[in-house]
Write an enzyme that holds these catalytic residues in place. Structure first.
Site, PDB file in Angstrom:
ATOM      1  CD  GLU A 112      -2.374  -0.962   2.662  1.00  0.00           C
ATOM      2  OE1 GLU A 112      -2.093  -0.313   3.589  1.00  0.00           O
ATOM      3  OE2 GLU A 112      -3.207  -2.268   3.060  1.00  0.00           O
ATOM      4  CE  LYS A 114       5.517   5.161   6.848  1.00  0.00           C
ATOM      5  NZ  LYS A 114       4.716   6.178   7.644  1.00  0.00           N
ATOM      6  CG  ASP A 116       3.991  12.598   5.097  1.00  0.00           C
ATOM      7  OD1 ASP A 116       3.997  12.268   6.397  1.00  0.00           O
ATOM      8  OD2 ASP A 116       4.751  13.213   4.760  1.00  0.00           O
ATOM      9  CE1 TYR A 223      -3.156   3.166   8.613  1.00  0.00           C
ATOM     10  CE2 TYR A 223      -3.197   4.547   6.834  1.00  0.00           C
ATOM     11  CZ  TYR A 223      -3.090   4.219   8.377  1.00  0.00           C
ATOM     12  OH  TYR A 223      -2.455   5.253   9.214  1.00  0.00           O
ATOM     13  CE  LYS A 314       9.849   7.530   6.809  1.00  0.00           C
ATOM     14  NZ  LYS A 314       8.926   8.711   7.289  1.00  0.00           N
ATOM     15  CB  CYS A 408      12.646  48.760   3.037  1.00  0.00           C
ATOM     16  SG  CYS A 408      11.510  48.089   1.858  1.00  0.00           S
ATOM     17  CB  CYS A 411      10.362  52.559   0.522  1.00  0.00           C
ATOM     18  SG  CYS A 411      10.230  51.816   2.088  1.00  0.00           S
ATOM     19  CB  CYS A 426       9.247  47.678   5.160  1.00  0.00           C
ATOM     20  SG  CYS A 426       9.251  49.503   4.632  1.00  0.00           S
ATOM     21  CB  CYS A 432       6.944  50.822   1.517  1.00  0.00           C
ATOM     22  SG  CYS A 432       7.873  49.269   0.884  1.00  0.00           S
TER      23      CYS A 432
HETATM   24  S1  IVH Z   1      -0.557   0.428   9.031  1.00  0.00           S
HETATM   25  C1  IVH Z   1       0.527  -1.897  12.360  1.00  0.00           C
HETATM   26  N1  IVH Z   1      -0.783   1.308   6.703  1.00  0.00           N
HETATM   27  O1  IVH Z   1       2.283   5.402   9.378  1.00  0.00           O
HETATM   28  C2  IVH Z   1       0.091  -1.075  11.232  1.00  0.00           C
HETATM   29  N2  IVH Z   1       0.206   2.578   8.316  1.00  0.00           N
HETATM   30  O2  IVH Z   1       4.833   4.827  10.821  1.00  0.00           O
HETATM   31  C3  IVH Z   1       0.459   0.368  11.522  1.00  0.00           C
HETATM   32  N3  IVH Z   1       0.516   5.068   7.733  1.00  0.00           N
HETATM   33  O3  IVH Z   1       0.773   5.341  12.456  1.00  0.00           O
HETATM   34  C4  IVH Z   1      -0.492   1.120  10.523  1.00  0.00           C
HETATM   35  N4  IVH Z   1       0.038   4.721   5.461  1.00  0.00           N
HETATM   36  O4  IVH Z   1       0.035   6.572  10.423  1.00  0.00           O
HETATM   37  C5  IVH Z   1      -0.505   1.610   7.795  1.00  0.00           C
HETATM   38  N5  IVH Z   1      -0.891   2.140   4.228  1.00  0.00           N
HETATM   39  C6  IVH Z   1      -0.355   2.301   5.728  1.00  0.00           C
HETATM   40  C7  IVH Z   1      -0.197   3.633   6.045  1.00  0.00           C
HETATM   41  C8  IVH Z   1       0.241   3.603   7.370  1.00  0.00           C
HETATM   42  C9  IVH Z   1       0.523   5.660   6.596  1.00  0.00           C
HETATM   43  C10 IVH Z   1       0.982   5.453   8.753  1.00  0.00           C
HETATM   44  C11 IVH Z   1       0.421   5.616   9.888  1.00  0.00           C
HETATM   45  C12 IVH Z   1       1.149   4.891  11.183  1.00  0.00           C
HETATM   46  C13 IVH Z   1       2.614   5.281  10.517  1.00  0.00           C
HETATM   47  C14 IVH Z   1       3.474   4.252  11.006  1.00  0.00           C
END
Ligand code: IVH
Length: 672
Positions: A112, A114, A116, A223, A314, A408, A411, A426, A432
């Site tokens: 999946e 991740k 942010d 998720y 990451k 500035c 001006c 300023c 200005c």
């Molecule tokens: S699973 C034990 N799935 O990443 C399972 N987390 O570093 C934990 N996050 O706190 C969560 N995308 O906020 C999972 N596809 C994804 C995710 C995900 C983002 C975040 C989530 C978690 C953090 C962990």
């Protein structure tokens, strides 16, 4: 309409609205026009106002609650909210996969994105959203239900037959477009810009007013599913089930979720998203690889804070070295100076980067920047790239240090830096040029006076030609003067501007107030002030202590308003605008003064009113020091009843001996 008929219609409308909400926010496939959706919503609101006891707390009309959250309570998680162990190299992912495959033979992995954003746990009881908790320390989190309810892709009621209790977990996010929109609004309002969508989402979810949260366009993806008895023993299967219940889940057709049984398959997924991540509107910082079989997950178990059955890969924040060609010092509408690095163009994270933000003088000193330096630019979660390092080995002999100007750049006025503030200003607000033209640009902008044909460049032309040195000058401009400017001005464009200026005289007071560009007085604050105070005259005369009685006005805003009206030039401008015919007061029925007459009293508001909207009446109470609650109790001082107040509420008020008053009686209380 009979009660029974109303009940049926309320149920039918609720279902219809939920269906369209789902189609729009979860499936992104709307099938009706926004206007028709609004009409259905209005009809439901009307019926619920007539029969309040038939209104369910999770009705589509109830996404945005009326009350402010004073404090977020902490609640224990039923299942601990774990985090993921991170890896930064493909080798680590390989080790993770091989360790599991070696012991368990062929294993299916689900991959999946991740996301942010901010993690959220959503508890549903009997299919109804009960609570939304932040991750907190993993054991307990903050209850932010009122704010989370405003996120449209989160269902308030589930479809089908979900278990009696379940928790759906996912991420709340703000898209880049929404983030840019918000920041450009903040720029207009002279507010400091937000750094990135993640921090903005976290900040938004902790706001006290769900109404503001509702406007921020937050999104959600689910998720994880937790329940005593899960629908399937496959993680992927459970996510599909969540989707069927109405949640927004990662879309397999977009490869937001995918399965693989080989290391190659996993690596291909990582490689795809490492490239494609920049095409998404939402920020992702990696991919997550999970063992799909829940029995195997349980067998593999947990480490202290993270599961052994999942790993996050990451992405590297993209960084590159490029040459610093110069530094520009820009002057904003409020006089704030922002240094901007001018770079040799470089490709980074899918875009060509030519400029980077350097926040303030301290940052320049910390990096010890010299013109011509090779600097490292990074585009992480931030939208605007930043300079993270300097390669000292490649500094040319005799390179000149970047010097923060004392005066500035526009001006020549000596810059000031207030104690405790990082930014230089300023102070020459009225002389200005860029400050004046940016203020005029703000004044004419769409959400302020909305004068079509008068954008940034045109305003500058008028300024340079000496036709407009102040926003009030705009109202003295004639068509002949515009035509005399020559180049680019024709009959049509001149008439457009003249008509726009004339039409702006009808713009309501609250927008005139916003248009003045008083520091910290954004659209929302201007609206609240206009409604609470009623006129420019009263506002100008109000001492800061009284201003802070207005809901959402704190000491900083109050001081800024007081300071603004303390400057003679500003008072003169306002006077000239008044003489030009701009709206300087609210229309009679909508205004009610602010004060403290209702201090210590608590109210419950019910029914529909003649002179106020429901929100308007609540605001009037709060602006006079009163509190508004949602249910009648012994502590309620008064119930303010409009037409069609529900019989159940009336009975309850009588039982508890709480007086029921009309809107006129409330007005008497406030007016003393
Ligand atoms: S699973 C034990 N799935 O990443 C399972 N987390 O570093 C934990 N996050 O706190 C969560 N995308 O906020 C999972 N596809 C994804 C995710 C995900 C983002 C975040 C989530 C978690 C953090 C962990």
């Amino acid at each position: 309409m009979e009660r029974e008929q109303a009940e049926e219609r309320i149920a039918a409308l609720s279902e219809e609205l939920e269906r369209h909400n789902h189609l729009y926010y979860v499936e992104a496939k709307p099938v009706i026009a926004d206007r028709d959706f609004d009409l259905l919503m209005k009809e439901l609101e009307g019926l619920e106002a007539c029969w309040p006891d038939l209104a369910s707390p999770n009705s589509p009309t109830q996404r945005v609650g009326g009350d402010l959250t004073k404090e977020f309570t902490t609640v224990a998680h039923r299942w601990p909210m774990l985090s993921l162990s991170n890896s930064y190299s493909r080798e680590e992912v390989e080790e993770f996969v091989q360790r599991i495959v070696k012991e368990h033979g062929q294993v299916t992995f689900t991959m999946e994105l991740k996301y942010d954003g901010v993690a959220i746990g959503l508890t549903y009881q009997d299919g109804q959203l009960l609570r939304a908790l932040t991750r907190g320390d993993g054991e307990k989190g903050d209850d932010i239900t009122a704010n989370v309810r405003t996120v449209r892709s989160i269902p308030l009621r589930l479809r089908g037959n979900p278990p009696a209790e379940l928790e759906a977990r996912g991420e709340i996010l703000m898209g880049r477009k929404e983030f840019d929109k918000l920041n450009s609004q903040r720029e207009d309002e002279g507010e400091e810009l937000f750094a990135n969508p993640r921090n903005t989402t976290a900040g938004t979810l902790k706001l006290q007013d769900p109404k503001i949260v509702a406007k921020r366009g937050l999104q959600n993806f689910i998720y994880t599913l937790q329940a005593d008895a899960l629908p399937t023993r496959s993680h992927y299967g459970n996510i599909l089930q969540c989707h069927a219940w109405g949640f927004r889940t990662p879309d397999p057709s977009k490869r937001f979720i995918e399965q693989a049984v080989t290391l190659d398959g996993i690596m291909a997924y990582i490689a795809h998203w490492d490239q494609a991540r920049h095409t998404l509107d939402i920020a992702i910082d990696g991919v997550v690889i999970k063992v799909d079989n829940i029995d195997l997950q349980e067998e593999l178990g947990l480490r202290a804070k993270s599961p052994r059955w999942a790993i996050a890969y990451k992405f590297q924040a993209e960084q590159k070295f490029t040459r610093l060609n110069g530094v520009e010092f820009n002057v904003g509408r409020t006089g704030a100076i922002t240094p901007v690095a001018l770079l040799e163009p470089v490709e980074l994270a899918g875009t060509t980067v030519k400029r980077a933000s350097i926040h303030n003088a301290d940052q320049i000193a910390k990096l010890d920047l010299h013109i011509g330096d090779m600097v490292q630019v990074e585009k992480g979660g931030e939208i605007i790239p930043k300079i993270t390092a300097v390669d000292l080995d490649r500094r040319a002999a005799g390179a000149m240090p970047v010097v923060y100007p004392e005066d500035c750049p526009a001006c020549g006025t000596t810059l000031v830096r207030d104690e405790g503030e990082a930014q230089h200003y300023c102070p020459n607000e009225h002389g200005c040029p860029p400050q004046i033209t940016r203020r005029m640009e703000h004044f004419t902008s769409r959400r302020a006076m909305d004068i079509g044909g008068l954008g940034g460049e045109t305003v500058e032309v008028l300024f340079i030609a000496g036709l407009a040195r102040n926003v009030a000058d705009l109202y003295d401009i004639t068509k002949e003067q515009l035509l005399a400017l020559g180049k680019g001005w024709g009959e049509r464009s001149a008439q457009l501007v003249i008509d726009g200026i004339a039409a702006s005289k009808a713009v309501p007071f609250e927008r005139v107030l916003f248009a003045l560009g008083i520091r910290h007085v954004g659209e929302t604050v201007a609206k609240k002030l206009a409604r609470a105070v009623g006129s420019m005259e009263k506002l100008a005369a109000m001492p800061p202590e009284e201003l802070t009685a207005v809901n959402e006005v704190g000491t900083v805003i109050a001081a800024s308003i007081h300071e603004f009206f303390g400057v003679e030039g500003n008072r003169m401008t306002v006077e000239r605008l008044r003489n030009a015919g701009l709206q300087m007061a609210m229309e009679a029925s909508a205004s009610i003064v602010a004060g403290t007459k209702l201090k210590g009293l608590s109210f419950v508001v019910s029914g529909v009113f003649v002179n106020f909207t429901r929100d308007g009446i609540k605001e009037a109470i709060e602006n006079n020091g009163g509190k508004v609650g949602s249910s009648i109790s012994k502590k309620t001082s008064y119930v303010v009843a409009g037409a069609d107040m529900g019989p159940a509420k009336r009975v309850k008020a009588e039982e508890l001996g709480v007086p029921v008053i009309s809107e006129d009686e409330l007005k008497h209380l406030i007016d003393g």
